[in-house]
Design a protein around this motif. Structure first.
Motif, PDB file in Angstrom:
ATOM      1  N   GLY A 151      -8.291  -0.460  -9.397  1.00  0.00           N
ATOM      2  CA  GLY A 151      -8.656  -0.484  -8.267  1.00  0.00           C
ATOM      3  C   GLY A 151      -7.537  -1.152  -7.079  1.00  0.00           C
ATOM      4  O   GLY A 151      -7.529  -1.143  -6.001  1.00  0.00           O
ATOM      5  N   LEU A 152      -6.533  -1.788  -7.806  1.00  0.00           N
ATOM      6  CA  LEU A 152      -5.304  -2.426  -7.078  1.00  0.00           C
ATOM      7  C   LEU A 152      -4.387  -1.354  -6.596  1.00  0.00           C
ATOM      8  O   LEU A 152      -3.970  -0.537  -7.672  1.00  0.00           O
ATOM      9  CB  LEU A 152      -4.871  -3.480  -7.391  1.00  0.00           C
ATOM     10  CG  LEU A 152      -5.815  -4.834  -8.078  1.00  0.00           C
ATOM     11  CD1 LEU A 152      -4.996  -5.838  -8.849  1.00  0.00           C
ATOM     12  CD2 LEU A 152      -6.161  -5.309  -6.612  1.00  0.00           C
ATOM     13  N   GLN A 153      -3.971  -1.230  -5.540  1.00  0.00           N
ATOM     14  CA  GLN A 153      -2.621  -0.507  -4.900  1.00  0.00           C
ATOM     15  C   GLN A 153      -1.540  -0.690  -5.740  1.00  0.00           C
ATOM     16  O   GLN A 153      -0.643   0.103  -6.043  1.00  0.00           O
ATOM     17  CB  GLN A 153      -2.743  -0.564  -3.323  1.00  0.00           C
ATOM     18  CG  GLN A 153      -3.893   0.048  -2.637  1.00  0.00           C
ATOM     19  CD  GLN A 153      -3.370  -0.024  -1.260  1.00  0.00           C
ATOM     20  OE1 GLN A 153      -2.681  -0.661  -0.772  1.00  0.00           O
ATOM     21  NE2 GLN A 153      -4.448   0.808  -0.378  1.00  0.00           N
ATOM     22  N   ASN A 154      -1.325  -1.959  -5.705  1.00  0.00           N
ATOM     23  CA  ASN A 154      -0.099  -2.600  -6.472  1.00  0.00           C
ATOM     24  C   ASN A 154      -0.559  -3.087  -7.779  1.00  0.00           C
ATOM     25  O   ASN A 154      -1.127  -4.109  -7.917  1.00  0.00           O
ATOM     26  CB  ASN A 154       0.726  -3.649  -5.786  1.00  0.00           C
ATOM     27  CG  ASN A 154       1.895  -3.959  -6.318  1.00  0.00           C
ATOM     28  OD1 ASN A 154       2.226  -3.815  -7.407  1.00  0.00           O
ATOM     29  ND2 ASN A 154       2.736  -4.605  -5.787  1.00  0.00           N
ATOM     30  N   PRO A 155      -0.142  -2.709  -9.097  1.00  0.00           N
ATOM     31  CA  PRO A 155      -0.626  -3.053 -10.391  1.00  0.00           C
ATOM     32  C   PRO A 155      -0.334  -4.619 -10.579  1.00  0.00           C
ATOM     33  O   PRO A 155      -0.693  -5.430 -11.294  1.00  0.00           O
ATOM     34  CB  PRO A 155       0.166  -2.187 -11.227  1.00  0.00           C
ATOM     35  CG  PRO A 155       0.486  -1.128 -10.565  1.00  0.00           C
ATOM     36  CD  PRO A 155       0.537  -1.423  -9.340  1.00  0.00           C
ATOM     37  N   ASP A 156       0.917  -5.086  -9.786  1.00  0.00           N
ATOM     38  CA  ASP A 156       1.521  -6.286 -10.047  1.00  0.00           C
ATOM     39  C   ASP A 156       0.503  -7.535  -9.643  1.00  0.00           C
ATOM     40  O   ASP A 156       0.542  -8.487  -9.924  1.00  0.00           O
ATOM     41  CB  ASP A 156       2.956  -6.692  -9.544  1.00  0.00           C
ATOM     42  CG  ASP A 156       3.860  -6.051 -10.239  1.00  0.00           C
ATOM     43  OD1 ASP A 156       3.673  -5.794 -11.472  1.00  0.00           O
ATOM     44  OD2 ASP A 156       5.103  -5.729  -9.869  1.00  0.00           O
ATOM     45  N   TYR A 157      -0.421  -7.046  -8.461  1.00  0.00           N
ATOM     46  CA  TYR A 157      -1.345  -7.983  -8.075  1.00  0.00           C
ATOM     47  C   TYR A 157      -2.114  -8.651  -8.870  1.00  0.00           C
ATOM     48  O   TYR A 157      -2.809  -9.544  -8.794  1.00  0.00           O
ATOM     49  CB  TYR A 157      -2.119  -7.393  -6.958  1.00  0.00           C
ATOM     50  CG  TYR A 157      -1.456  -6.833  -5.657  1.00  0.00           C
ATOM     51  CD1 TYR A 157      -0.164  -7.840  -5.364  1.00  0.00           C
ATOM     52  CD2 TYR A 157      -2.014  -6.152  -4.580  1.00  0.00           C
ATOM     53  CE1 TYR A 157       0.482  -7.532  -3.963  1.00  0.00           C
ATOM     54  CE2 TYR A 157      -1.056  -5.771  -3.416  1.00  0.00           C
ATOM     55  CZ  TYR A 157       0.078  -6.547  -2.957  1.00  0.00           C
ATOM     56  OH  TYR A 157       0.763  -6.175  -2.064  1.00  0.00           O
ATOM     57  N   ILE A 158      -2.504  -7.698  -9.995  1.00  0.00           N
ATOM     58  CA  ILE A 158      -3.358  -8.343 -11.030  1.00  0.00           C
ATOM     59  C   ILE A 158      -2.941  -9.775 -11.758  1.00  0.00           C
ATOM     60  O   ILE A 158      -3.470 -10.700 -12.217  1.00  0.00           O
ATOM     61  CB  ILE A 158      -3.774  -7.477 -12.182  1.00  0.00           C
ATOM     62  CG1 ILE A 158      -4.901  -7.944 -12.977  1.00  0.00           C
ATOM     63  CG2 ILE A 158      -2.665  -6.946 -13.111  1.00  0.00           C
ATOM     64  CD1 ILE A 158      -5.610  -7.036 -13.711  1.00  0.00           C
ATOM     65  N   GLY A 159      -1.451  -9.886 -11.626  1.00  0.00           N
ATOM     66  CA  GLY A 159      -0.791 -10.839 -12.165  1.00  0.00           C
ATOM     67  C   GLY A 159      -1.131 -12.076 -11.289  1.00  0.00           C
ATOM     68  O   GLY A 159      -1.169 -13.332 -11.701  1.00  0.00           O
ATOM     69  N   SER A 160      -1.038 -11.988  -9.901  1.00  0.00           N
ATOM     70  CA  SER A 160      -1.149 -12.989  -9.213  1.00  0.00           C
ATOM     71  C   SER A 160      -2.513 -13.426  -9.368  1.00  0.00           C
ATOM     72  O   SER A 160      -3.105 -14.773  -9.149  1.00  0.00           O
ATOM     73  CB  SER A 160      -0.907 -12.744  -7.592  1.00  0.00           C
ATOM     74  OG  SER A 160      -1.921 -11.722  -7.050  1.00  0.00           O
ATOM     75  N   ILE A 161      -3.507 -12.382  -9.360  1.00  0.00           N
ATOM     76  CA  ILE A 161      -5.103 -13.025  -9.710  1.00  0.00           C
ATOM     77  C   ILE A 161      -5.279 -13.659 -10.781  1.00  0.00           C
ATOM     78  O   ILE A 161      -5.966 -14.852 -10.809  1.00  0.00           O
ATOM     79  CB  ILE A 161      -5.919 -11.651  -9.561  1.00  0.00           C
ATOM     80  CG1 ILE A 161      -5.937 -10.792  -8.141  1.00  0.00           C
ATOM     81  CG2 ILE A 161      -7.316 -11.912  -9.973  1.00  0.00           C
ATOM     82  CD1 ILE A 161      -6.714  -9.510  -8.422  1.00  0.00           C
ATOM     83  N   GLN A 162      -4.580 -13.182 -11.906  1.00  0.00           N
ATOM     84  CA  GLN A 162      -4.691 -13.985 -13.362  1.00  0.00           C
ATOM     85  C   GLN A 162      -3.903 -15.397 -12.946  1.00  0.00           C
ATOM     86  O   GLN A 162      -4.665 -16.376 -13.460  1.00  0.00           O
ATOM     87  CB  GLN A 162      -3.904 -13.072 -14.304  1.00  0.00           C
ATOM     88  CG  GLN A 162      -4.553 -11.958 -14.692  1.00  0.00           C
ATOM     89  CD  GLN A 162      -3.941 -11.296 -15.771  1.00  0.00           C
ATOM     90  OE1 GLN A 162      -2.536 -11.001 -15.585  1.00  0.00           O
ATOM     91  NE2 GLN A 162      -4.502 -10.922 -16.987  1.00  0.00           N
TER      92      GLN A 162
END
Length: 262
Positions: free
Chosen positions: A100-111
């Motif tokens: 659901g995220l436009q930038n896959p790297d954003y999940i790293g910031s969420i984690q």
């Protein structure tokens, strides 16, 4: 070549600390490798989970074979059952969020931010646990629910459970630090098995070099062997101090990773 050596060294040292404290090692492996930027977030989560599964599996099986497994079987079975289900749910949430995220790297910031606040809360509890009343829960449904929560956290963050297991086991079941460490590894093993099996059956598993995958698994087992021997020789107070020190290091790394991926 250098990257491979760094990955194996991180896996080994994290597994030593994880076996001593019962935190699985993944809570160190995941943020440290994320901060180094050697691999993408998804691959790090998968490899961290595999390493933790190898380390915790060896620790549990070897302790059982020696007759030294100090696990409250009823409590451990209920929490582990919940953790196995939570491991599946956490992995599903990870994939849904990543897609659901436009930038896959954003999940790293969420984690990173989730791990930061959870670790801060666990550290606060550890510092003040002498003042906090603990419980002696025997209800199976509460035990399963606790395991479900731990499984979701460990699978979604790719850390194997870490200090959250120790704190919850201490708070809900009044376990001492060393007893909680063994029960934690028991729970981590089942949570990681379910998470990794789901990833493999869905065909969404990353494809890192087999040398890295196998090397990290072996490093996890080697770390578990050394960590178990050290755990038997040190006092509960020392284990507690190491646990708190690791949490402080993790907080710093999480802040760095949040800025890196955001």
């Amino acid at each position: 070549m250098l990257n491979g050596i760094i990955i194996l060294a991180v896996s080994f040292l994290a597994s030593v600390a994880g076996a001593i404290c019962g935190i699985g090692g993944g809570i160190i492996i995941k943020p440290v490798l994320d901060s180094l930027g050697i691999m993408n977030v998804d691959t790090v989560s998968f490899l961290s989970g595999c390493t933790v599964m190898s380390m915790s599996g060896y620790s549990v099986i070897s302790a059982a074979c020696r007759g030294e497994l100090k696990v409250r079987l009823k409590t451990g079975a209920m929490v582990s059952a919940g953790a196995a289900a939570g491991g599946i749910l956490g992995r599903v949430l990870f994939h849904l969020l990543r897609e659901g995220l436009q930038n896959p790297d954003y999940i790293g910031s969420i984690q990173a931010i989730c791990l930061f606040w959870l670790t801060a809360a666990m550290l606060l509890y550890s510092k003040n646990k002498q003042k906090i009343k603990t419980w002696h829960i025997s209800n199976s449904l509460i035990s399963i629910a606790a395991g479900l929560l731990l499984g979701v956290i460990s699978s979604f963050l790719g850390i194997g459970g870490g200090p959250f297991n120790l704190v919850l086991l201490s708070f809900l079941f009044s376990m001492g630090i060393k007893e909680a460490a063994q029960n934690s590894l028991f729970i981590i093993f089942f949570a990681q098995i379910s998470s990794i099996l789901l990833t493999l059956t869905e065909g969404t598993a990353p494809t890192p070099p087999l040398s890295i995958l196998g090397g990290m698994a072996l490093a996890g087992i080697a770390g578990a062997i050394l960590g178990r021997r050290l755990n038997a020789k040190i006092k509960d107070e020392t284990v507690d101090q190491l646990f708190q020190g690791l949490n402080l290091v993790i907080l710093v790394i999480c802040m760095y990773n949040f800025g890196k991926y955001f």
